[in-house]
Every structure is written in C-alpha cells, then in structure tokens.
Design an enzyme around this catalytic site. Structure first.
Site, PDB file in Angstrom:
ATOM      1  N   CYS A  78      -1.663  -7.883  23.089  1.00 17.69           N
ATOM      2  CA  CYS A  78      -2.980  -8.625  23.020  1.00 17.69           C
ATOM      3  C   CYS A  78      -3.008  -9.973  22.750  1.00 17.69           C
ATOM      4  O   CYS A  78      -2.661 -10.741  23.392  1.00 17.69           O
ATOM      5  CB  CYS A  78      -3.884  -7.613  21.940  1.00 17.69           C
ATOM      6  SG  CYS A  78      -5.778  -7.899  22.158  1.00 17.69           S
ATOM      7  N   HIS A 123      -3.638  -2.309  23.621  1.00 17.62           N
ATOM      8  CA  HIS A 123      -2.773  -1.955  22.376  1.00 17.62           C
ATOM      9  C   HIS A 123      -2.037  -0.739  22.647  1.00 17.62           C
ATOM     10  O   HIS A 123      -2.757   0.518  22.519  1.00 17.62           O
ATOM     11  CB  HIS A 123      -3.729  -1.672  21.112  1.00 17.62           C
ATOM     12  CG  HIS A 123      -4.467  -2.882  20.795  1.00 17.62           C
ATOM     13  ND1 HIS A 123      -3.920  -3.737  19.875  1.00 17.62           N
ATOM     14  CD2 HIS A 123      -5.511  -3.815  21.158  1.00 17.62           C
ATOM     15  CE1 HIS A 123      -4.457  -4.792  19.712  1.00 17.62           C
ATOM     16  NE2 HIS A 123      -5.446  -4.851  20.366  1.00 17.62           N
ATOM     17  N   GLU A 183      -0.099   0.797  20.523  1.00 21.90           N
ATOM     18  CA  GLU A 183       0.317   1.315  19.364  1.00 21.90           C
ATOM     19  C   GLU A 183      -0.923   2.297  19.067  1.00 21.90           C
ATOM     20  O   GLU A 183      -0.716   3.297  18.103  1.00 21.90           O
ATOM     21  CB  GLU A 183       0.248   0.328  18.239  1.00 21.90           C
ATOM     22  CG  GLU A 183      -1.110  -0.263  17.802  1.00 21.90           C
ATOM     23  CD  GLU A 183      -1.143  -1.539  18.718  1.00 21.90           C
ATOM     24  OE1 GLU A 183      -1.794  -2.537  18.254  1.00 21.90           O
ATOM     25  OE2 GLU A 183      -0.566  -1.659  19.723  1.00 21.90           O
ATOM     26  N   SER A 227       4.014   8.976 -12.877  1.00 20.64           N
ATOM     27  CA  SER A 227       2.713   9.394 -12.747  1.00 20.64           C
ATOM     28  C   SER A 227       2.342  10.924 -12.295  1.00 20.64           C
ATOM     29  O   SER A 227       1.292  11.438 -12.330  1.00 20.64           O
ATOM     30  CB  SER A 227       1.980   8.590 -11.858  1.00 20.64           C
ATOM     31  OG  SER A 227       2.276   9.023 -10.503  1.00 20.64           O
TER      32      SER A 227
END
Length: 510
Positions: free
Chosen positions: A79, A168, A170, A222
């Site tokens: 892009c 794109h 992805e 945690s």
C-alpha cells in the site's frame, strides 16, 4: 543464525498483522519504526514496507533511504510502501478522487512466482486514497483490479527483487493473502522457515542460561499467562536461582491470592506470597483520577517489592513478562506513547534494586506466549486464564477505591466469571470483567425502593489484544448473570453490557 524479516512501520493499523502472518508461516519477523530503519545484517532475508495513514505526496510523510534496501535485498512493499517506491523512483502517485476502500478482485497479467497458487479473480482488500498512475522506469506491471490498473508491480532483473502491491495481503479480507506472503517469503526471499514455539523455547532456555550464568533472578508474578510462562522458562533455564514474589494488593479477584499460589505449587517455583492490601487501600483513599490510581498502585507495589527483595541474597536480575505488543507501543512510529499505561512499566524497580533486566517473552505476541507455555508444560488452567490488568480491580472501580467497593465488585465479578465457565463460554472469550460504575439508580426489590450501584459487564474476543470485538453472548446467559448479581450482591440493582469495540474504545474502562 536465525533468519529474520524486517518490517518497516510507516504507521499502518495493520503493521502488526503483517508480522503475525509472517510468523504464522514459520519465519521470525520484527517491526521497526521507519525512523530507525536499520542497516542490513546477514540474518535479514527480506524487508517489508508497511502501509500508512499518510500520503506520499505530503511534505511530512514518512521517508526512508530506499538505497539501503532496493538492490541489496528482496523487498515487499504494501500500500503506502508501494506508493512510496513509485513516488521516489520516478513514477507518479496521484489522489484518486475517491477513497479506494474495501473488496476488489485481483487480475493476474503475467505468470510470476509471486502468484503461485493464486486464483485469477481472487478477492483482495484495499484501503487508500492515493493511487499509482505511472510506474517507475525498470518496473513491470503484473497485476490489476477492476478499479486500479497498477495494483501489483515488480522489478525482477536482479538478485534482489522488489514486489509492490496497492492492497493489503495481511488482512483476512484478502482471501489468499497468506499464500502471497508465503510465495514472497519462500520462493522469492529464500526463507527456510522453522521458527516455532518449540524452537523459540529451546533457544530461549539456552540463551537465558548463557545470559544469567550463576546469578539470581527475581520475578514478580501476577498469576497471569505472561509472568507464568516467563517464570517457567527461567525455571527450566536456571532452576533454584529464580525467586518469585506474588503480592496481594487488595485489588485481586475473589480468592485469587490463594488460588494463584496453589496453581504454582506443581511447577516447583520458589514463590513468596506477600499480603499488603491495607497499604494499598490507605495510599488510594480518596483518589479518583485513573492515572493517579495507577501511579499510586505502582509506587506501593515497588515499595513492598523492594522491602522484600532486600531480604534475598545474590539477586542480580529483575525478570519481567514484557511481551511484543508492549514493546511495539513503546517504540511506535509516532514516538513513545504520550502516556503508556503506567502498569506496563516497573517504574524504577531496576534502579532502586540496582538490577539488570531480563525479558524472556519480549519478542512474542500473546497467543505465541500461550503456545510456548504449552510447549514447556505450563498447566492449561494458567494458560487459558484471561488477561488481568496490573492495577487489578483498581481500574475497574470507576472513581475512588474503598474496601467496601472492592468487596462488592469481587462478588459481582466472581458470578460473571463462574457463569461464563458453567456455560462453556470462558475459553471462547479473550478477556472478561466487571466494572463498578460511579452511578446509582432507582430500583425496586420486594416492596422496597432501592437506590444502588450499577455494574457493567465487559467481554471481548481477540487474537492478541491489539484489537477486540465485543463478545456476542447469548441473551439467556446475560439474563442469568444479571439475575444472580442483582439477587446475590448487596449494593447492586442494575447490570448493563458493554458492546464497544477496540478501537475506538479500549478493553478496560480506565
């Protein structure tokens, strides 16, 4: 030497998706802001130029030195990256008149390794307002769509080819995008693959052994996925040299302190449980501002941690469960975030204790952390646990904090989480929690009029927490949770459900 793909980030919202897709194909990738575009090293197999919200025609658009890469190494430009190459190599980029956004269909104009196993007319996804109207000299057009002539172009007359696409690959909406990336990585860039959670774990253990030697390491647990996997990696690398603290800040979920300590017994970790709730409550009394609450929680945590740490000998390292999204947030293309959430940082702990930092997971996305955890034997109960914020319920109580509010929220939250588990929904959710609002509403319970608090339920689905969709939970489930909370938790008479996505909202409310 591990092969690597460098992704230069020009600020696209999809840059992290590029990295994830590359890793899913078994090739390690790193995102680097365009301002820090690196010199090439032998382990870099190719460079990918990301998209961007900017236009290449703007004076302040992101720029890099293309000569560092073109002609030196295979390049894939996506892009903005494709428009940038065209613009700076003698082509022409113009405003298209209308924003080209959404689905299109790829028409292959020439056979090429880049198109191996790609179907003619395959769906691709566009998101740009500029378009390439003239290719640079030496580049060849090989793919178009119904609305964009120069959708795919390349330069293949040398050992370091360039491929550029105006869509794109992805995103999921580009149906064969992963195949295109696979073709580029393996057929064009010559990658061999082999980067897996198992290989990462094995390499990490060896690296940690070499890095730490015989010195001691301290880690604050945690109970969540990141710190638990980091602890087990370190434990398998250095054994009894690892010491862990788990601090009860009074802002944990109901019975969490006891349950978390019990969950670590089978792993053989040296864990010291520290009860410090009252110190946190006293410091937080009357404070409503979210960032002030975070800072106070962080400061008291540090004070308690330092006091306990000074009782130990031969501690030279402080371990953290930092993961890749935390790293990306801190070095974005826009510079360090104006206010990175305070609990992502340890706020001076290394300096106070004069310790070196070790971060075993800083290269991994959240789902990759879970995969590594499975490889090294971390129990499923820990790995499937939802993310929980560092400040805990402190940022799920909107406004000031008191022990009474914490107790109310703990009860409501316990009902929500337990019911998710009973309905078989817990593992389908990325993160769920209950938020106590600074709002009181009128209600009727029995023959009495009530004026009590509101809680909001929040449940989202996600892959790595960078983006999230609200979970479409069944109405009968929501009705059951609402009924139980209102009937069983004194102080609550209304339950609402949050249907906001991230972005624009965040997962947490504060």
């Amino acid at each position: 030497m591990q092969e690597k793909i460098v992704i230069l980030d020009f600020g696209s919202q999809f840059t992290q998706l590029i990295s994830r897709r590359v890793r899913e194909l078994g090739v390690y990738s790193e995102i680097i802001p365009f301002q820090k575009a690196p010199a090439l090293s032998p382990d870099v197999k190719a460079v990918i130029l990301s998209g961007s919200p900017f236009s290449v025609r703007e004076a302040y658009a992101p720029t890099i030195d293309l000569d560092k890469y073109i002609g030196q190494i295979p390049v894939l430009a996506v892009c903005y990256g494709a428009q940038y190459i065209a613009h700076h190599q003698g082509g022409q980029v113009e405003y298209s008149g209308t924003r080209e956004y959404g689905k299109a269909h790829l028409h292959i104009l020439k056979e090429d390794p880049f198109f191996q196993n790609i179907e003619e007319g395959s769906q691709v996804w566009m998101s740009h307002s500029d378009t390439i109207t003239l290719l640079p000299k030496g580049y060849e057009l090989i793919g178009s769509t119904e609305s964009i002539q120069n959708a795919v172009y390349c330069k293949t007359d040398e050992d370091s080819p360039v491929y550029a696409v105006q869509f794109h690959p992805e995103v999921y909406h580009t149906v064969q995008g992963s195949q295109l990336l696979q073709n580029f990585l393996f057929d064009i860039a010559g990658c061999t693959g082999g980067w897996t959670p198992a290989s990462f774990a094995q390499a990490s253990i060896q690296k940690l052994q070499k890095q730490i030697g015989t010195e001691g390491v301290l880690l604050g647990l945690s109970g969540g996925v990141d710190s638990s996997v980091a602890a087990e990696l370190l434990h398998q690398a250095i054994g009894s040299q690892l010491h862990c603290f788990f601090i009860d800040n009074g802002l944990l979920r109901k019975r969490e302190f006891e349950e978390v300590l019990a969950s670590y017994q089978g792993l053989g970790l040296q864990v010291t449980g520290i009860r410090a709730a009252q110190r946190f409550y006293e410091a937080l009394k009357g404070v409503a501002d979210p960032e002030k609450k975070r800072k106070i929680i962080g400061k008291v945590f540090i004070d308690v941690f330092v006091e306990e740490a000074r009782k130990l000998d031969n501690i030279q390292w402080l371990a953290q469960g930092t993961i890749y999204p935390d790293v990306i947030e801190s070095v974005s293309v826009h510079g360090p975030s104006a206010t990175i959430k305070s609990h992502h940082n340890v706020g001076g702990l290394p300096e106070k204790l004069h310790l070196k930092i070790v971060e075993p997971l800083r290269l991994l996305f959240k789902d990759e952390v879970r995969k590594v955890g499975r490889e090294i034997g971390v129990p499923k109960k820990i790995l499937q646990r939802h993310p929980f914020p560092g400040p805990g319920l402190g940022i799920r109580i909107i406004g000031d904090i008191s022990p009474k509010k914490v107790a109310i929220l703990q009860e409501a939250d316990a009902i929500f989480i337990q019911t998710l588990q009973e309905y078989g929904l817990y593992d389908q959710i990325w993160q769920a929690g209950t938020i106590l609002l600074p709002v009181q509403t009128v209600g009727v319970m029995g023959d009495e009029r009530t004026y009590e608090r509101v809680v909001a339920l929040r449940a989202v689905t996600s892959t790595d927490g960078m983006t999230a969709e609200w979970a479409d939970l069944p109405h009968d489930f929501l009705a059951e949770v609402s009924n139980q909370i209102i009937n069983k938790v004194k102080g609550i008479n209304r339950v609402v459900y949050d249907i906001s996505t991230k972005p624009p909202a965040t997962i947490e409310w504060e």
